[in-house]
Design an enzyme around this catalytic site. Structure first.
Site, short mmCIF file in Angstrom:
data_model
loop_
_atom_site.label_atom_id
_atom_site.label_comp_id
_atom_site.label_asym_id
_atom_site.label_seq_id
_atom_site.Cartn_x
_atom_site.Cartn_y
_atom_site.Cartn_z
N LYS A 113 87.45 -31.14 33.33
CA LYS A 113 86.91 -32.05 34.33
C LYS A 113 85.66 -32.31 33.82
O LYS A 113 85.16 -33.73 34.28
CB LYS A 113 87.33 -31.68 35.78
CG LYS A 113 88.57 -31.46 36.26
CD LYS A 113 89.26 -33.00 36.39
CE LYS A 113 90.66 -32.60 36.72
NZ LYS A 113 91.56 -33.91 36.71
N LYS A 195 99.27 -33.45 27.28
CA LYS A 195 100.43 -33.43 27.96
C LYS A 195 100.57 -34.83 28.90
O LYS A 195 99.54 -35.55 28.95
CB LYS A 195 100.46 -32.03 28.94
CG LYS A 195 99.03 -32.24 30.13
CD LYS A 195 99.28 -31.22 30.95
CE LYS A 195 98.08 -31.56 31.93
NZ LYS A 195 98.39 -30.86 33.32
N LYS A 198 99.68 -37.66 35.30
CA LYS A 198 99.74 -38.74 36.33
C LYS A 198 98.86 -40.00 35.82
O LYS A 198 99.08 -41.14 36.42
CB LYS A 198 99.51 -38.45 37.52
CG LYS A 198 100.60 -37.25 38.16
CD LYS A 198 100.53 -37.16 39.52
CE LYS A 198 101.04 -35.71 40.10
NZ LYS A 198 99.79 -34.82 40.31
#
Ligand code: TYM
Length: 332
Positions: A113, A195, A198
């Site tokens: 992040k 991966k 969303k």
């Protein structure tokens, strides 16, 4: 005998995808008959990225609807919004006193992040695993169905539980990752870059809300190569991912036939993708349609979430009361 307690959650940061389905929800559905299940929409967690206030409710209701459309039965499990259980915030505060800066800074998801959003490295991101531990320990869960990417967070939840127990007395069980009869499923993005997620690689992620044509287009664009030249070659990760997806939604004999073509160096990826696209569209369509239907019935979703929250608060308030007593917050 009372059933074992299970907790898991999904952040309301976007549309659910095949990774969420096969990594998590499929396990929820398999557990709902035999465990005491608490499944929630992690809306507090979603606040780390400052979603628009006007979009929050819709996001939460959509994730709830997509869970139900995937087979979760709100009569059998407590399905709720995390923020409807404010005891979560109190346990989060308590556990923060037992979490060390050094260990939080080392968490790979935190480091990712920091790299992705250097302008918004807030304390909520740093203490994300503490909030997650609070979600789990709040119900004294022993089993937590999650994908591989969450395993380290689970290890931290166990550490916080054992630190609490060592300091204040035996109280929290140590929660374990749980999966039904199979290895951890990790669904990769169709472009072979990381991966399915969303919010990233949207064109290489298959969402449960994708229309048939969108699914076909995305799968036909999935990364492949010119095929193996040696019999029984090792599959590159992006090809393995296509086989994994196929094994999850196609007939076993279909997968076997393409696998043997791969091993014999005569695989035609175009044909494989066409077949996968059809099988995937057939798999996703009923979930998409059911979720859309549910989202039209806001009143029904509201009732489901309220009932879930009531059940969750009952369990949460017992835990908080016990934790307060042990800590010594017990004055009157
Ligand atoms: P989230 O919202 O990122 O993902 C929800 C669940 O889906 C799994 N998952 C995947 N599995 C396989 N392949 C993928 N590509 C893939 N992408 C996501 C995740 O492992 C997860 O099980 N921090 C959590 C939410 C959370 C939580 C909790 C989970 C908050 N509190 C307490 C369990 C217990 C998260 O962000 O999941």
């Amino acid at each position: 005998m009372s059933k074992e307690i299970v907790v898991s959650g999904i952040r309301s940061t976007g549309y659910l995808h095949l990774g969420n389905y096969f990594g998590a929800i499929q396990n929820y559905v398999l557990m709902q008959d035999n465990y005491d299940c608490f499944f929630f929409v992690a809306d507090y967690h979603s606040l780390t990225t400052h979603p628009k206030p006007t979009e929050l409710k819709q996001n939460v209701f959509r994730v709830a609807a997509e869970n139900i459309a995937s087979g979760l039965d709100p009569e059998k499990v407590a399905l709720y919004a995390q923020s409807d259980v404010p005891e979560t915030a109190e346990l989060y505060l308590i556990l923060n006193m037992l979490a060390y800066m050094g260990e939080l800074e080392k968490v790979p998801t935190f480091k990712d992040k920091v790299r992705q959003q250097p302008d918004n490295v807030n304390a909520g991101l740093l203490t994300y695993p503490v909030l997650m531990a609070a979600d789990i320990l709040l119900h004294k869960a022993v089993k937590v169905p999650v994908g591989k990417d969450q395993e380290q967070h689970l290890e931290m939840a166990r550490n916080f539980a054992s630190r609490f127990n060592a300091r204040y007395g035996d109280f929290f069980p140590e929660p374990q990752v749980f999966r039904f009869n199979h290895e951890a499923v990790k669904i990769m993005s169709l472009d072979g870059e990381g991966k399915m997620s969303k919010s990233e690689n949207i064109n290489a992620t298959i969402y449960l809300s994708d229309e048939d044509d969108v699914i076909r287009k995305k799968i036909m664009k999935a990364k492949t190569d010119s095929g193996p030249t040696e019999p029984n070659s090792v599959m590159p990760e992006y090809i393995q991912n296509l086989f994994l997806l196929m094994s999850l939604c196609s007939k076993p004999e279909t997968v076997e036939s393409f696998r043997s073509n791969f091993n014999n160096c005569n695989i035609r990826y175009g044909d494989m993708k066409k077949q996968l696209a059809e099988d995937m569209a057939t798999f996703v369509a009923p979930i998409r349609e059911h979720a859309a239907e549910l989202q039209k019935d806001e009143e029904k979703l509201r009732k489901i979430l309220k009932a879930g929250a009531e059940k969750a608060r009952e369990s949460a308030s017992k835990t908080i009361e016990g934790a307060r007593k042990l800590i010594g917050i017990n004055y009157y």
